[in-house]
Scaffold this motif. Sequence first.
Motif, PDB file in Angstrom:
ATOM      1  N   SER A 121       0.819  -1.223   0.000  1.00  0.00           N
ATOM      2  CA  SER A 121       0.000   0.000   0.000  1.00  0.00           C
ATOM      3  C   SER A 121       0.849   1.267   0.000  1.00  0.00           C
ATOM      4  CB  SER A 121      -0.954  -0.005   1.204  1.00  0.00           C
ATOM      5  OG  SER A 121      -0.249   0.036   2.433  1.00  0.00           O
ATOM      6  N   PHE A 122       1.832   1.326  -0.880  1.00  0.00           N
ATOM      7  CA  PHE A 122       2.663   2.520  -0.991  1.00  0.00           C
ATOM      8  C   PHE A 122       1.876   3.677  -1.593  1.00  0.00           C
ATOM      9  CE2 PHE A 122       6.269  -0.668  -1.323  1.00  0.00           C
ATOM     10  CZ  PHE A 122       6.812  -0.361  -0.093  1.00  0.00           C
ATOM     11  N   ASP A 123       2.260   4.879  -1.199  1.00  0.00           N
ATOM     12  CA  ASP A 123       1.686   6.090  -1.785  1.00  0.00           C
ATOM     13  C   ASP A 123       2.547   6.465  -2.984  1.00  0.00           C
ATOM     14  OD1 ASP A 123       0.838   8.592  -2.500  1.00  0.00           O
ATOM     15  OD2 ASP A 123       0.932   9.459  -0.486  1.00  0.00           O
ATOM     16  N   TRP A 124       2.140   5.993  -4.166  1.00  0.00           N
ATOM     17  CA  TRP A 124       2.964   6.202  -5.374  1.00  0.00           C
ATOM     18  C   TRP A 124       2.911   7.644  -5.863  1.00  0.00           C
ATOM     19  CZ3 TRP A 124       6.583   2.943  -6.549  1.00  0.00           C
ATOM     20  CH2 TRP A 124       6.458   1.598  -6.172  1.00  0.00           C
ATOM     21  N   SER A 125       2.011   8.467  -5.324  1.00  0.00           N
ATOM     22  CA  SER A 125       1.978   9.877  -5.739  1.00  0.00           C
ATOM     23  C   SER A 125       3.197  10.621  -5.213  1.00  0.00           C
ATOM     24  CB  SER A 125       0.693  10.545  -5.238  1.00  0.00           C
ATOM     25  OG  SER A 125       0.737  10.742  -3.825  1.00  0.00           O
ATOM     26  N   ARG A 126       3.943  10.015  -4.274  1.00  0.00           N
ATOM     27  CA  ARG A 126       5.111  10.659  -3.670  1.00  0.00           C
ATOM     28  C   ARG A 126       6.424   9.980  -4.091  1.00  0.00           C
ATOM     29  NH1 ARG A 126       3.631  13.759   1.253  1.00  0.00           N
ATOM     30  NH2 ARG A 126       1.362  13.851   1.274  1.00  0.00           N
ATOM     31  N   GLU A 127       6.378   9.200  -5.149  1.00  0.00           N
ATOM     32  CA  GLU A 127       7.551   8.470  -5.631  1.00  0.00           C
ATOM     33  C   GLU A 127       8.709   9.426  -5.934  1.00  0.00           C
ATOM     34  OE1 GLU A 127       8.555   5.428  -9.387  1.00  0.00           O
ATOM     35  OE2 GLU A 127       6.606   6.427  -9.222  1.00  0.00           O
ATOM     36  N   ILE A 128       9.919   9.063  -5.495  1.00  0.00           N
ATOM     37  CA  ILE A 128      11.104   9.886  -5.758  1.00  0.00           C
ATOM     38  C   ILE A 128      12.184   9.046  -6.404  1.00  0.00           C
ATOM     39  CG2 ILE A 128      10.674  11.545  -3.897  1.00  0.00           C
ATOM     40  CD1 ILE A 128      12.676  10.008  -2.175  1.00  0.00           C
ATOM     41  N   ASP A 129      13.118   9.726  -7.077  1.00  0.00           N
ATOM     42  CA  ASP A 129      14.249   9.091  -7.758  1.00  0.00           C
ATOM     43  C   ASP A 129      15.470   9.977  -7.493  1.00  0.00           C
ATOM     44  OD1 ASP A 129      16.222   8.342  -9.554  1.00  0.00           O
ATOM     45  OD2 ASP A 129      14.992   8.560 -11.351  1.00  0.00           O
ATOM     46  N   THR A 130      16.438   9.461  -6.748  1.00  0.00           N
ATOM     47  CA  THR A 130      17.579  10.289  -6.343  1.00  0.00           C
ATOM     48  C   THR A 130      18.426  10.746  -7.521  1.00  0.00           C
ATOM     49  OG1 THR A 130      18.976   8.327  -5.968  1.00  0.00           O
ATOM     50  CG2 THR A 130      17.736   9.177  -4.080  1.00  0.00           C
ATOM     51  N   SER A 131      18.287  10.091  -8.705  1.00  0.00           N
ATOM     52  CA  SER A 131      19.084  10.485  -9.857  1.00  0.00           C
ATOM     53  C   SER A 131      18.394  11.527 -10.729  1.00  0.00           C
ATOM     54  CB  SER A 131      19.439   9.259 -10.711  1.00  0.00           C
ATOM     55  OG  SER A 131      18.290   8.706 -11.330  1.00  0.00           O
ATOM     56  N   SER A 132      17.184  11.943 -10.349  1.00  0.00           N
ATOM     57  CA  SER A 132      16.505  12.970 -11.115  1.00  0.00           C
ATOM     58  C   SER A 132      16.997  14.351 -10.671  1.00  0.00           C
ATOM     59  CB  SER A 132      14.989  12.856 -10.939  1.00  0.00           C
ATOM     60  OG  SER A 132      14.510  13.807 -10.047  1.00  0.00           O
ATOM     61  N   PRO A 133      17.256  15.253 -11.622  1.00  0.00           N
ATOM     62  CA  PRO A 133      17.741  16.598 -11.262  1.00  0.00           C
ATOM     63  C   PRO A 133      16.804  17.327 -10.309  1.00  0.00           C
ATOM     64  CG  PRO A 133      18.037  16.227 -13.614  1.00  0.00           C
ATOM     65  CD  PRO A 133      17.238  15.062 -13.089  1.00  0.00           C
ATOM     66  N   GLU A 134      15.503  17.073 -10.393  1.00  0.00           N
ATOM     67  CA  GLU A 134      14.541  17.720  -9.500  1.00  0.00           C
ATOM     68  C   GLU A 134      14.790  17.296  -8.054  1.00  0.00           C
ATOM     69  OE1 GLU A 134      13.247  17.724 -13.524  1.00  0.00           O
ATOM     70  OE2 GLU A 134      13.597  15.966 -12.251  1.00  0.00           O
ATOM     71  N   TYR A 135      15.307  16.088  -7.880  1.00  0.00           N
ATOM     72  CA  TYR A 135      15.629  15.606  -6.533  1.00  0.00           C
ATOM     73  C   TYR A 135      17.029  16.053  -6.129  1.00  0.00           C
ATOM     74  CZ  TYR A 135      16.383  12.522  -2.534  1.00  0.00           C
ATOM     75  OH  TYR A 135      16.660  12.050  -1.273  1.00  0.00           O
ATOM     76  N   TYR A 136      18.031  15.766  -6.975  1.00  0.00           N
ATOM     77  CA  TYR A 136      19.402  16.035  -6.520  1.00  0.00           C
ATOM     78  C   TYR A 136      19.744  17.521  -6.483  1.00  0.00           C
ATOM     79  CZ  TYR A 136      21.536  15.844 -11.358  1.00  0.00           C
ATOM     80  OH  TYR A 136      21.927  16.046 -12.661  1.00  0.00           O
TER      81      TYR A 136
END
Length: 805
Positions: A121-136
Amino acid sequence: MANEAKYDFPNIDKKWQDAWDEGHAFEASSDYSKPKYYTLVEFPYPSGQGLHIGHPRPYTALDIVSRKKRMQGYNVLFPMGWDAFGLPTENYAIKNHIHPAKVTEKNIARFKQQIKSLGLSFDWSREIDTSSPEYYRWTQWIFLQLYKHGLAYKKEMNVNFCTSCKVVLANEEVVNGVCERCGSEVIHKVKSQWMLKITEYAQRLIDDLEDLDFIERVKTQEINWIGRSEGAEVNFLSTEGDTITVFTTRPDTLFGATYMVISPEHEYIEKWADKLENIDEIRAYQREAAKKSDFERTELAKDKTGVCLKGVRAVNPVNGKEIPIFTSDYVLATYGTGAIMAVPAHDSRDWDFAKKFDLPIIEVVAGGNVSNEPFTDVATGKMVNSGFLDGMEVAEAKKAIIAYLTEKGLGKQKINYKLRDWVFSRQRYWGEPVPMVYCEKCGWQPIPESELPLTLPDIEEYEPTDTGESPLAKCTDWVNTTCPHCGGKAKRETDTMPNWAGSSWYFMRYCDPHNTESCAAKEALDYWMPVDWYNGGMEHVTLHLLYSRFWAKFLYDIGVLSCKEPYLKRTAHGMILGEDGQKMSKSRGNVINPDDIVSNYGADTLRLYEMFIGDFEKSAPWSPSSIKGCKRFLDRTAGLANMTEGTGYSKELESVFHKTIKKVTEDIDQMKFNTAIAALMSLLNEIYEKGKITSDELKTFITLLNPFAPHLTEEMWQNAGGEGFLSLAQWPSFDESKTKDNTVEIALQINGKLKSTLEIGVDAAKDDVLKSAKENPKMANALNGMNIVKEIYVPGRLVNIVVKP
């Protein structure tokens, strides 16, 4: 008739996974007036191999907790994302000439499909990816704050360098002096590395563990890794007039120091080179030491090696005696001061070394025979051969020697830590670019925050350079830039951050993952943080867990976070082993693919089995027969739909239902998932013994089972006329008074030996119990012709009648 029903997973599982997605069933609410509960699992590195059978165990465990908390009315945040930077992806990219970003995208899609197939039951609307420029972008922002507060700095240091891979290796990647991956020779190089000053937080990282609900082995491992030691720094003088500072936890044994040892990398070897009579021998030893990892060098069981520095000696500061100086590889330049004083009478390694090189051994704490073996039981005892310390107890001597050293300017009291500052540079492409530039005029300068994210340039070749620099060093158009301070020519840092960077703050980003103005809004962080329950592997306790606690403390200090610790509770899970009891590996042929289990038995069967396999904290071997047993339990559960009659709660099952509700509720909170399932299995057996179940009893049973087996129970809920998702229904409550039995079975003994048992009312009077006990046929027979000396009744437990002929 009941046996005709089955857990029809091929049709049920995907149906409900799609329904939950379409209904946004598990998305956390932004209504911050609700009570919150934040559950967190370690986000995976999306490798090419996909999900392995070990992943579902911690994921399912925290999913069960999250599902129950939702049903209890909490606003639950249970997020998932991807720790996507890393060396395996880069190596795959090098080998197959494909951009790491494309490899990562493909691997994430595979992982996500597998995770979704488990009904988590993960909340996929909050999925993150550490390699995405928006994250890093925000990883880089945090680095800049660390730099601006003096906690990030550049330092020249010795590193392991593989001559074939042309890359810096961690100590764990060097085995017998060669590269673990390719088998080529490993040498030591001095390189300039970015460092993070985690040592500034060493004491707080220890102290603040006290208030946290971490399992004891996690706390112990972190405390040992930080390695706080109380003692003194002592200044020895060399015969060349140089001060050699050592740290010791036993300054009271200073009179027993008969030689010193410095690391092969110690700066004084170069300084004294023209004074050393055996410099060629020393140089040869340095070359051999450079081939070994720190782990190999400090192994206690290895042979003691070393070279005496002929031509320079040291002077013991308390008795003025000259003592020899050795260099040996068991002393590391990176730990303490890179020099030690050796007291062979009271230290096993020093004693072995002294015996090998025929060095004096002087007893300074009475009690042993130091000529035959070291006397190491010296936590207490009287000082001998120690000048003004003679006759003192050890504790008194420690205080006296520190006072003496301080007064004479020969040393001082000191607290030391094993913990080293964090090496934060990697000479690779697939990582966060370090947002710093170097200007010949201004030195290292941070780039303006408005220029974040500093993105990776697109390149075609990912191999490091021959000199061990990052592949980014070849991108001259990207490297050459202007200094943000003076506007002159400057060069970008070409090292990237380690794979631990993105995972050191990801728990914060989940709170507000789409924010473009900050790493997360203050309001969101204040509401969601700290994490209420974090589960992860023991292998990450001294790396990721420590690093993320350090970053959280720093961000608390600068006002980003309102909590000084990121996690309130930290648990750990045991591994799932192969059927042979060994760790799963391709070479052993004992690997289990979770996809096969889901295809053959259904997601709920795999979930139930991994929770029923044993104590959650302990490793357990895979068992094909047990997984079939879990499938049979689910089939029998499905059969309850054909046994339903009437409403309400039957008198026969009322008590066991209340007991089971209490048991499952409490066991989930205590990670006793296996015993919670056992209680449900026991209740199911009682239902089958009765032969029927009311509609209300059915709904209660499947509600209790829902966190463990959500697909089957959602289907049964819908078929039973339940409204909405069962996953969002109310968790059952229990009446404490109805969890207690009206009767209890007690033991009947004569002279302490069991003769029989007796069922009595829980409130039965003592006289009535004793009367019934003596009337019991087996007791009456044993008492015949005997004289009763004493009658003992322990309420609710036993009757013991003491007799003699």
